[in-house]
Scaffold this active site. Structure first.
Site, mmCIF file in Angstrom:
data_model
loop_
_atom_site.group_PDB
_atom_site.id
_atom_site.type_symbol
_atom_site.label_atom_id
_atom_site.label_comp_id
_atom_site.label_asym_id
_atom_site.label_seq_id
_atom_site.Cartn_x
_atom_site.Cartn_y
_atom_site.Cartn_z
ATOM 1 N N ILE A 87 -18.957 -16.723 -6.518
ATOM 2 C CA ILE A 87 -19.985 -15.945 -7.228
ATOM 3 C C ILE A 87 -20.639 -16.791 -8.314
ATOM 4 O O ILE A 87 -19.954 -17.504 -9.043
ATOM 5 C CB ILE A 87 -19.355 -14.689 -7.879
ATOM 6 C CG1 ILE A 87 -18.639 -13.834 -6.825
ATOM 7 C CG2 ILE A 87 -20.393 -13.860 -8.612
ATOM 8 C CD1 ILE A 87 -17.601 -12.885 -7.391
ATOM 9 N N CYS A 88 -21.954 -16.669 -8.413
ATOM 10 C CA CYS A 88 -22.678 -17.332 -9.501
ATOM 11 C C CYS A 88 -23.123 -16.243 -10.480
ATOM 12 O O CYS A 88 -24.120 -15.565 -10.251
ATOM 13 C CB CYS A 88 -23.887 -18.080 -8.949
ATOM 14 S SG CYS A 88 -24.866 -18.874 -10.229
ATOM 15 N N LEU A 89 -22.328 -16.059 -11.534
ATOM 16 C CA LEU A 89 -22.626 -15.033 -12.537
ATOM 17 C C LEU A 89 -22.183 -15.548 -13.900
ATOM 18 O O LEU A 89 -21.025 -15.945 -14.070
ATOM 19 C CB LEU A 89 -21.898 -13.728 -12.185
ATOM 20 C CG LEU A 89 -22.159 -12.517 -13.082
ATOM 21 C CD1 LEU A 89 -23.622 -12.095 -13.041
ATOM 22 C CD2 LEU A 89 -21.282 -11.343 -12.676
#
Lengths: 216, 409
Positions: A87-89
């Site tokens: 995840i890119c968060l």
């Protein structure tokens, strides 16, 4: 041990709020740093109707360091790897604060599904698809939700699924190259690598590029 | 696994679910537990001293509003601390009473304010008790003494607190003149008189009484002398009294500084740890982490707490923290060595060997003879810790030889 105590409180908070449709459980009750979380796909999005399972690893320094989260359920989204589920968060990286809980992190992931950030992608191919043809992207994302999001996160047998449709590629384009004697799996792989979903029959330059790649 | 942990949501299933909001307000945003040694940031956010200090070692900003924050900007909140302690002591009983009340009374609870001059308490009663309360009020005004109906739930808890007989222990100490007076007298008249006298004294430069203490951050020995404490329960001591007693010279300590370990040698680090009575075993990074955590514990305890715990308790907390953060640290070898050295230390022969060693006259045979059994245990321990892959090659067995073999060589 503050970490264990806080995790227990967080689990309790999730249990006491069934309306949120979020679950949080230990994978193994003797190991408190591995959890599974899940939430429903947000309504009025291609992810509606799916339940997404998240693998959570809580570090020793929690809550001062963020938990490591990844999608166990395959999801077609610009900020989530379609292969690994990474995840890119920002809140799970540099914008983490100890005030954030696992529940609020899961809610943030739910919000991420609702509003993707294609300019800061995790999966470049999916991000390109989103920017180029939003309608086609939505169809593919909805298909993935139907295939993977309704089961317990386990992928169905790939043979049952038309791979071209799975990656939002025009099936007629695949058939075109298949009729020229190329292998279907290789066609899909090349088209994915080149980020081509549909093709104008008069665009000879692109056709030649695809053929070159297929002949390699 | 037991999930029964105290949580703000406990109150949602009681007769007053709004109390869950109050419970949330007195919890730390970091550990989600009731605030312990609360401190206030310049941006007006409250955290446990330990939680925020640990966070500030990683990020110099407020976890809530992300404004810049330094440890030196934190301020103790003694009043909040006392409020939370009081709340903590009554919370379980309150929760139990409210749950009982929720089960027994189907009717909604009402809060009524009595018009009585002598009693400004809130009366929390069920709808079926309203008539009796009104009757009570009328009878009180006529000078009759009547027994009110048996209260339930929270009402019973409050009334039991109210009906406690006022004993002689209900005296409180004046923070200015250090004399003891009944609480009502102290609150209504005495404090004002005392303050007036003090201000007059200061104007005429005749200082008969001890000055009021400085701000809680500056703990100088010149601050207020320890007032005489009344021998009563902790709960009966007033907030001001406990605040004054926090200046007790026995418990005051200098704050531990942050240390830049980059320029320090291993022996200097060990020396620093030893001077604080901390263990000096482990790797360099372990020792640095040990000091850093102890510094947080120390400053949180001695700079922020009203009633600091002693150093032995801090060391116990440190040991607990280390055990949880290094569950698999292979200290077994270290333990064996320290045991054998401790045992040998008690004998004279060891002292003689040590003296010879210092004079460049090292007796290898005597040394080996003395520690033969311990060496065998160490080798056994080392072999047990070697990974299986390397065991199959047999290289480790060849490398680890018994001391007897070296002696022959």
């Amino acid at each position: 041990m503050s970490r264990a105590k806080r995790l227990m409180k967080e689990l309790q908070a999730v249990r006491d709020d069934p309306a949120a449709n979020i679950t949080l459980e230990f994978i193994n009750e003797s190991d408190i740093h591995r959890l599974k979380g899940s939430f429903l796909g947000p309504p009025e999005t291609p992810y509606e109707g799916g339940r997404f399972i998240i693998d959570i690893e809580v570090p020793m320094e929690y809550p001062f360091k963020p938990p490591k989260m990844k999608f166990d359920t395959k999801v077609y989204h610009p900020n989530i790897s379609s292969v690994t589920g990474a995840i890119c968060l920002d809140i799970l990286k540099n914008a983490w604060s100890p005030v954030i809980t696992l529940k609020s992190a899961l809610i943030s992931l739910q919000a991420l599904l609702q509003s993707p950030e294609p300019n800061d992608p995790q999966d470049a191919e999916v991000a390109q698809h989103y920017l180029r043809d939003k309608e086609s992207f939505s169809k593919t994302a909805a298909l993935w939700t139907r295939l993977y999001g309704t089961s317990n996160g386990s992928a169905p047998v790939e043979k049952e699924v038309d791979e071209a449709r799975l990656y939002g590629i025009d099936p007629n384009l695949v058939k075109e190259f298949e009729s020229q004697g190329f292998d279907k799996v290789k066609i899909v792989e090349v088209l994915r690598r080149l980020g081509i979903k549909t093709l104008d029959p008069t665009d000879n330059a692109t056709i030649n590029r695809i053929v070159e790649e297929l002949l390699k | 696994m037991n999930y029964n942990v105290s949580d703000a949501t406990d109150f949602l299933h009681t007769s007053i679910p709004q109390l869950s909001q109050l419970d949330t307000l007195v919890r730390c945003h970091i550990c989600k537990d009731l605030l312990k040694i609360p401190v206030l940031t310049p941006c007006s956010h409250t955290f446990c001293s330990l939680c925020i200090r640990e966070y500030l070692t990683r990020e110099p900003k407020c976890p809530l509003c992300l404004s810049e924050l330094r440890e030196s900007n934190l301020r103790s909140e003694f009043l909040i601390s006392e409020i939370i302690e009081s709340y903590r002591s009554v919370r379980d009983e309150l929760l139990e009473s409210l749950k009982k009340g929720h089960r027994n009374d189907n009717e909604k609870s009402l809060i009524e304010l009595t018009d009585d001059d002598n009693d400004d308490d809130l009366q929390i009663v069920g709808t079926n008790q309203r008539e009796e309360v009104k009757r009570d009020k009328n009878e009180k005004s006529m000078g009759k003494v009547t027994k009110s109906s048996t209260p339930s739930g929270l009402n019973s808890l409050l009334s039991s607190q109210r009906d406690k007989p006022k004993t002689k222990e209900q005296l409180a100490q004046c923070p200015i003149c250090s004399n003891f007076y009944p609480i009502q007298v102290l609150e209504r008249t005495h404090l004002d008189e005392c303050l007036t006298i003090q201000s007059l004294d200061e104007n005429t430069s005749v200082k008969k009484r001890t000055p009021t203490p400085p701000s809680p951050r500056i703990r100088s020995p010149k601050s207020a002398s320890k007032p005489k404490r009344v021998a009563s329960a902790k709960d009966d001591v007033s907030h001001v009294d406990r605040y004054l007693s926090s200046f007790n010279t026995d418990q005051r300590r200098e704050r531990l500084p942050k240390i830049n370990f980059a320029s320090m040698s291993l022996s200097q680090i060990k020396q620093k740890l030893a001077s604080l009575g901390l263990p000096t075993h482990g790797l360099r990074q372990n020792m640095i982490a040990r000091y850093n955590h102890y510094e947080i514990l120390w400053n949180s305890n001695f700079c922020d707490a009203i009633e600091p715990v002693d150093e032995s308790e801090l060391r116990r907390q440190l040991a607990s923290w280390e055990a949880s953060h290094n569950p698999s640290n292979g200290n077994s070898g270290i333990n064996i060595i320290s045991k054998m050295m401790r045992r040998a230390n008690q004998g004279n022969s060891y002292q003689k060997l040590l003296a010879d060693f210092k004079n460049d006259n090292f007796q290898r045979k005597s040394w080996i003879r003395m520690f033969r059994k311990d060496f065998k245990n160490l080798i056994k321990e080392a072999k047990r810790n070697v990974p299986r892959e390397s065991k199959t090659t047999g290289s480790v067995e060849n490398q680890i030889t018994a001391p007897e073999d070296t002696e022959k060589a």
